[in-house]
Scaffold this motif. Structure first.
Motif, PDB file in Angstrom:
ATOM      1  N   ARG A  70       0.858  -1.243  -0.089  1.00  0.00           N
ATOM      2  CA  ARG A  70       0.023   0.100   0.159  1.00  0.00           C
ATOM      3  C   ARG A  70       0.806   1.271  -0.006  1.00  0.00           C
ATOM      4  NH1 ARG A  70      -2.788  -0.998   3.922  1.00  0.00           N
ATOM      5  NH2 ARG A  70      -5.056  -1.509   2.954  1.00  0.00           N
ATOM      6  N   LYS A  71       2.094   1.196   0.696  1.00  0.00           N
ATOM      7  CA  LYS A  71       3.006   2.218   0.537  1.00  0.00           C
ATOM      8  C   LYS A  71       3.754   2.401  -0.617  1.00  0.00           C
ATOM      9  CE  LYS A  71       3.266   1.885   5.742  1.00  0.00           C
ATOM     10  NZ  LYS A  71       4.074   1.824   6.861  1.00  0.00           N
ATOM     11  N   GLU A  72       3.918   1.652  -1.519  1.00  0.00           N
ATOM     12  CA  GLU A  72       5.024   1.576  -2.498  1.00  0.00           C
ATOM     13  C   GLU A  72       4.292   2.508  -3.594  1.00  0.00           C
ATOM     14  OE1 GLU A  72       7.786   0.541  -2.812  1.00  0.00           O
ATOM     15  OE2 GLU A  72       7.847  -0.351  -0.955  1.00  0.00           O
ATOM     16  N   ASP A  73       5.267   3.307  -4.167  1.00  0.00           N
ATOM     17  CA  ASP A  73       4.880   4.373  -5.088  1.00  0.00           C
ATOM     18  C   ASP A  73       5.711   4.102  -6.270  1.00  0.00           C
ATOM     19  OD1 ASP A  73       2.756   5.530  -3.583  1.00  0.00           O
ATOM     20  OD2 ASP A  73       4.432   7.027  -2.790  1.00  0.00           O
ATOM     21  N   GLU A  74       6.830   3.499  -6.334  1.00  0.00           N
ATOM     22  CA  GLU A  74       7.670   3.148  -7.350  1.00  0.00           C
ATOM     23  C   GLU A  74       7.962   1.590  -7.569  1.00  0.00           C
ATOM     24  OE1 GLU A  74      11.144   5.246  -6.615  1.00  0.00           O
ATOM     25  OE2 GLU A  74      10.273   7.208  -6.633  1.00  0.00           O
ATOM     26  N   GLU A  75       8.532   1.347  -8.495  1.00  0.00           N
ATOM     27  CA  GLU A  75       8.925  -0.363  -8.597  1.00  0.00           C
ATOM     28  C   GLU A  75       9.847  -0.610  -7.614  1.00  0.00           C
ATOM     29  OE1 GLU A  75      10.143  -0.890 -12.681  1.00  0.00           O
ATOM     30  OE2 GLU A  75       8.092  -0.914 -13.521  1.00  0.00           O
ATOM     31  N   PRO A 110       3.872  -0.677  -8.460  1.00  0.00           N
ATOM     32  CA  PRO A 110       2.940  -0.429  -7.542  1.00  0.00           C
ATOM     33  C   PRO A 110       1.571  -1.051  -8.037  1.00  0.00           C
ATOM     34  CG  PRO A 110       4.228   1.654  -8.245  1.00  0.00           C
ATOM     35  CD  PRO A 110       4.523   0.395  -9.104  1.00  0.00           C
ATOM     36  N   LYS A 127      -2.480  -2.044  -6.661  1.00  0.00           N
ATOM     37  CA  LYS A 127      -3.847  -1.924  -5.653  1.00  0.00           C
ATOM     38  C   LYS A 127      -4.541  -2.889  -5.248  1.00  0.00           C
ATOM     39  CE  LYS A 127      -4.550   2.834  -7.179  1.00  0.00           C
ATOM     40  NZ  LYS A 127      -5.649   3.759  -7.790  1.00  0.00           N
TER      41      LYS A 127
END
Length: 242
Positions: A90-95, A114, A116
């Protein structure tokens, strides 16, 4: 795991029951004489056999509960790690570059974009895709259920240990009662068998015996014996002592 165990309460017991698994309670034999006087308990060996069968059933229940406890103990950490991974995704924004297990002792590198959604292993070769929020809710529910079941199993184990101990004490009391009964019966038989004393009305002849008295069982034929023949041989009178 300690924090989760403390936060989850043990479920309430069913009405009029002391265990969740419905384990029968062993009754302690306080009045052993009145218990053995019952019509079904005349034979001590049969009573011990029934108690031994009950003890074996308790041991079998204890084995199953221990196997279930070990399974729950191993499931809870796996569920917690899955819940932590959902929070990480949930906190990941990048690969993110990571490794995953391809087969035994074989890992492969990969890039995780990332996401969902996540796949959860439900067992029986079944995996389902869940949104992160739903996956988190399902995992939390499974953790709470597993901890609750673990506490229920541990409660039943404590109760079962008491029943095993009570049954073992009952077996010892019944066995000791049987030993005392056999000893009392043997003592009664020994005291009720009268003895017969042979008593001489004169001095015994040296050729017959050097003792003036001897004891024989009542089963011997009692009669008056008069010895004839050699001079000086006295008459002997056999009398029963009641």
């Amino acid at each position: 795991m300690t924090g989760i165990m403390d936060s989850v309460e043990m479920p309430k017991l069913p009405e009029n029951q002391k265990t969740f698994a419905g384990i029968p309670e062993a009754v302690f034999l306080e009045e052993i004489d009145s218990f053995m006087a019952q019509p079904d308990n005349e034979n001590c060996e049969k009573v011990l056999q029934r108690l031994d069968e009950q003890h074996g059933k308790y041991r079998f229940m204890a084995y199953n509960l221990e196997a279930r406890r070990r399974k729950l103990k191993s499931q809870i950490p796996d569920l917690e790690r899955s819940l932590e991974m959902v929070n990480v995704l949930r906190k990941e924004d990048e690969e993110r570059e990571t490794q995953f297990l391809l087969s035994d002792q074989v890992f492969i590198k990969t890039l995780v974009p990332p996401t969902k959604t996540v796949y959860l292993w439900l067992g029986a070769s079944v995996m389902l895709e869940y949104p992160l929020d739903e996956a988190e809710a399902l995992l939390k529910q499974n953790v709470t259920s597993a901890v609750s079941n673990l506490k229920s199993v541990e409660h039943d184990q404590d109760f079962l240990r008491d029943q095993i101990t009570t049954t073992e004490v009952n077996m010892a009391r019944v066995y000791n009662w049987g030993v005392k009964k056999r000893q009392a019966a043997a003592k009664t038989n020994a005291t009720t068998t009268p003895l017969v004393r042979i008593r001489s009305d004169k001095q015994p002849h040296p050729m017959i015996s050097m003792s003036s008295q001897c004891y024989v069982s009542r089963e011997l034929f009692i009669s008056t014996v008069h010895r004839k023949g050699s001079a000086g041989c006295p008459s002997r009178l056999i009398t029963a002592i009641h």
